[in-house]
Design a protein around this motif. Structure first.
Motif, PDB file in Angstrom:
ATOM      1  N   ILE A   5      -2.683   4.826  -6.046  1.00 56.69           N
ATOM      2  CA  ILE A   5      -3.888   5.083  -5.256  1.00 56.69           C
ATOM      3  C   ILE A   5      -3.676   6.370  -4.477  1.00 56.69           C
ATOM      4  O   ILE A   5      -2.536   6.800  -4.251  1.00 56.69           O
ATOM      5  CB  ILE A   5      -4.219   3.923  -4.288  1.00 56.69           C
ATOM      6  CG1 ILE A   5      -3.071   3.715  -3.289  1.00 56.69           C
ATOM      7  CG2 ILE A   5      -4.520   2.640  -5.045  1.00 56.69           C
ATOM      8  CD1 ILE A   5      -3.375   2.668  -2.225  1.00 56.69           C
ATOM      9  N   SER A   6      -4.758   6.986  -4.054  1.00 57.73           N
ATOM     10  CA  SER A   6      -4.672   8.220  -3.274  1.00 57.73           C
ATOM     11  C   SER A   6      -4.288   7.890  -1.832  1.00 57.73           C
ATOM     12  O   SER A   6      -4.412   6.746  -1.376  1.00 57.73           O
ATOM     13  CB  SER A   6      -6.016   8.950  -3.286  1.00 57.73           C
ATOM     14  OG  SER A   6      -6.996   8.175  -2.590  1.00 57.73           O
ATOM     15  N   THR A   7      -3.863   8.910  -1.119  1.00 55.85           N
ATOM     16  CA  THR A   7      -3.544   8.730   0.297  1.00 55.85           C
ATOM     17  C   THR A   7      -4.773   8.256   1.056  1.00 55.85           C
ATOM     18  O   THR A   7      -4.685   7.366   1.916  1.00 55.85           O
ATOM     19  CB  THR A   7      -3.040  10.054   0.891  1.00 55.85           C
ATOM     20  OG1 THR A   7      -1.866  10.469   0.183  1.00 55.85           O
ATOM     21  CG2 THR A   7      -2.717   9.912   2.362  1.00 55.85           C
ATOM     22  N   GLU A   8      -5.934   8.836   0.725  1.00 58.26           N
ATOM     23  CA  GLU A   8      -7.170   8.449   1.408  1.00 58.26           C
ATOM     24  C   GLU A   8      -7.500   6.982   1.161  1.00 58.26           C
ATOM     25  O   GLU A   8      -7.895   6.256   2.087  1.00 58.26           O
ATOM     26  CB  GLU A   8      -8.332   9.332   0.937  1.00 58.26           C
ATOM     27  CG  GLU A   8      -8.233  10.795   1.335  1.00 58.26           C
ATOM     28  CD  GLU A   8      -7.209  11.572   0.513  1.00 58.26           C
ATOM     29  OE1 GLU A   8      -6.802  12.658   0.982  1.00 58.26           O
ATOM     30  OE2 GLU A   8      -6.816  11.104  -0.576  1.00 58.26           O
ATOM     31  N   GLN A   9      -7.337   6.528  -0.081  1.00 60.39           N
ATOM     32  CA  GLN A   9      -7.603   5.128  -0.392  1.00 60.39           C
ATOM     33  C   GLN A   9      -6.600   4.227   0.311  1.00 60.39           C
ATOM     34  O   GLN A   9      -6.962   3.156   0.825  1.00 60.39           O
ATOM     35  CB  GLN A   9      -7.544   4.891  -1.903  1.00 60.39           C
ATOM     36  CG  GLN A   9      -7.904   3.463  -2.317  1.00 60.39           C
ATOM     37  CD  GLN A   9      -9.319   3.091  -1.934  1.00 60.39           C
ATOM     38  OE1 GLN A   9     -10.268   3.759  -2.339  1.00 60.39           O
ATOM     39  NE2 GLN A   9      -9.467   2.034  -1.140  1.00 60.39           N
ATOM     40  N   GLY A  10      -5.344   4.660   0.355  1.00 61.41           N
ATOM     41  CA  GLY A  10      -4.323   3.879   1.035  1.00 61.41           C
ATOM     42  C   GLY A  10      -4.630   3.702   2.511  1.00 61.41           C
ATOM     43  O   GLY A  10      -4.488   2.604   3.064  1.00 61.41           O
ATOM     44  N   GLU A  11      -5.073   4.781   3.145  1.00 60.42           N
ATOM     45  CA  GLU A  11      -5.421   4.694   4.565  1.00 60.42           C
ATOM     46  C   GLU A  11      -6.604   3.753   4.781  1.00 60.42           C
ATOM     47  O   GLU A  11      -6.611   2.946   5.718  1.00 60.42           O
ATOM     48  CB  GLU A  11      -5.731   6.089   5.105  1.00 60.42           C
ATOM     49  CG  GLU A  11      -4.501   6.984   5.168  1.00 60.42           C
ATOM     50  CD  GLU A  11      -4.799   8.370   5.687  1.00 60.42           C
ATOM     51  OE1 GLU A  11      -5.988   8.631   6.033  1.00 60.42           O
ATOM     52  OE2 GLU A  11      -3.866   9.186   5.777  1.00 60.42           O
ATOM     53  N   ALA A  12      -7.595   3.843   3.902  1.00 57.49           N
ATOM     54  CA  ALA A  12      -8.751   2.951   4.002  1.00 57.49           C
ATOM     55  C   ALA A  12      -8.322   1.496   3.812  1.00 57.49           C
ATOM     56  O   ALA A  12      -8.789   0.595   4.524  1.00 57.49           O
ATOM     57  CB  ALA A  12      -9.812   3.346   2.977  1.00 57.49           C
ATOM     58  N   ASP A  13      -7.421   1.261   2.870  1.00 61.27           N
ATOM     59  CA  ASP A  13      -6.941  -0.097   2.614  1.00 61.27           C
ATOM     60  C   ASP A  13      -6.174  -0.641   3.815  1.00 61.27           C
ATOM     61  O   ASP A  13      -6.296  -1.823   4.165  1.00 61.27           O
ATOM     62  CB  ASP A  13      -6.047  -0.123   1.368  1.00 61.27           C
ATOM     63  CG  ASP A  13      -6.833   0.060   0.079  1.00 61.27           C
ATOM     64  OD1 ASP A  13      -8.080   0.049   0.132  1.00 61.27           O
ATOM     65  OD2 ASP A  13      -6.192   0.215  -0.977  1.00 61.27           O
ATOM     66  N   VAL A  59       0.838  -1.204   0.000  1.00 59.61           N
ATOM     67  CA  VAL A  59       0.000   0.000   0.000  1.00 59.61           C
ATOM     68  C   VAL A  59       0.872   1.253   0.000  1.00 59.61           C
ATOM     69  O   VAL A  59       0.589   2.229  -0.712  1.00 59.61           O
ATOM     70  CB  VAL A  59      -0.960  -0.004   1.209  1.00 59.61           C
ATOM     71  CG1 VAL A  59      -1.689   1.331   1.332  1.00 59.61           C
ATOM     72  CG2 VAL A  59      -1.974  -1.139   1.078  1.00 59.61           C
ATOM     73  N   MET A  63       0.828   4.201  -2.807  1.00 63.91           N
ATOM     74  CA  MET A  63       0.629   5.629  -2.519  1.00 63.91           C
ATOM     75  C   MET A  63       1.800   6.449  -3.042  1.00 63.91           C
ATOM     76  O   MET A  63       1.613   7.534  -3.597  1.00 63.91           O
ATOM     77  CB  MET A  63       0.454   5.847  -1.011  1.00 63.91           C
ATOM     78  CG  MET A  63      -0.867   5.345  -0.454  1.00 63.91           C
ATOM     79  SD  MET A  63      -1.183   5.897   1.253  1.00 63.91           S
ATOM     80  CE  MET A  63       0.012   4.898   2.154  1.00 63.91           C
TER      81      MET A  63
END
Length: 202
Positions: free
Chosen positions: A183-191, A174, A178
């Motif tokens: 992927i976006s930072t937000e998507q990375g955090e969600a993942d 992840v 990022m």
């Protein structure tokens, strides 16, 4: 046919003076990597910046990729050293949440210096056998040990170690996604939150 050169084992500091010299090298490599990126940094530049002989540099760090992998580990150690280990009572009430937040915060810290983050990531992709002279046990590294403490003794030892390996591998994938803006930072955090819930679940 010539045999490939044998990878040298890195030396370990045996005195406080040598330990300080090694830290100076790591700091110099981190500064140059953050400023110029991996491709532009030469080992002679690092030695000059750290004010050590080139032989001393190679004694502790047999190759440039190994040096920057060590810089990554050093940054992780510094990050974890300045972070609370958990509640005062020692019991973590939300292990998955704590694991996820640790990995998210670590990603943010590393991504704060994009050129250095790229340098350590690129070093990890170099032919592994030629970079790392000794076998690395992820669970025994500082990040693995921190995650192990956060998860606590909720499973047999081997299952616990497998969980830590899966968490670190997931985080690294992840993190690289990022870094490369796949992927976006937000998507990375969600993942990372999802990975922590799935892997760290009792």
């Amino acid at each position: 046919m010539a045999r490939p050169a044998e990878v040298r084992q890195p030396a370990a500091p045996t005195s406080s003076r040598q330990a300080a010299r090694k830290v100076r090298i790591l700091g110099a490599a981190a500064e140059l990597g953050a400023r110029e990126g991996l491709a532009s940094v030469q080992m002679h530049d690092v030695a000059k910046e750290a004010d050590v002989a080139i032989g001393t540099l190679y004694r502790y760090f047999p190759s440039k990729p190994y040096l920057f992998l060590s810089v990554l580990e050093w940054h992780i150690d510094q990050f974890l050293g300045g972070r609370d280990t958990g509640p005062a009572g020692g019991e973590v009430t939300d292990p998955a949440g704590e694991v996820a937040q640790t990995l998210i915060d670590l990603s943010g810290k590393l991504l704060g210096s994009p050129l250095l983050a790229s340098a350590v990531a690129l070093s990890s992709f170099t032919e592994y056998a030629s970079v790392v002279p000794t076998q690395i046990d992820i669970v025994e590294r500082s990040l693995g040990q921190r995650l192990l403490r956060l998860l606590g003794d909720r499973a047999d030892a081997e299952t616990g170690r497998s969980r830590i390996r899966l968490l670190v591998y997931s985080w690294w994938g992840v993190f690289v996604a990022m870094l490369t803006q796949e992927i976006s930072t937000e998507q990375g955090e969600a993942d990372l939150r999802l990975a922590a819930r799935l892997i760290a679940a009792p």
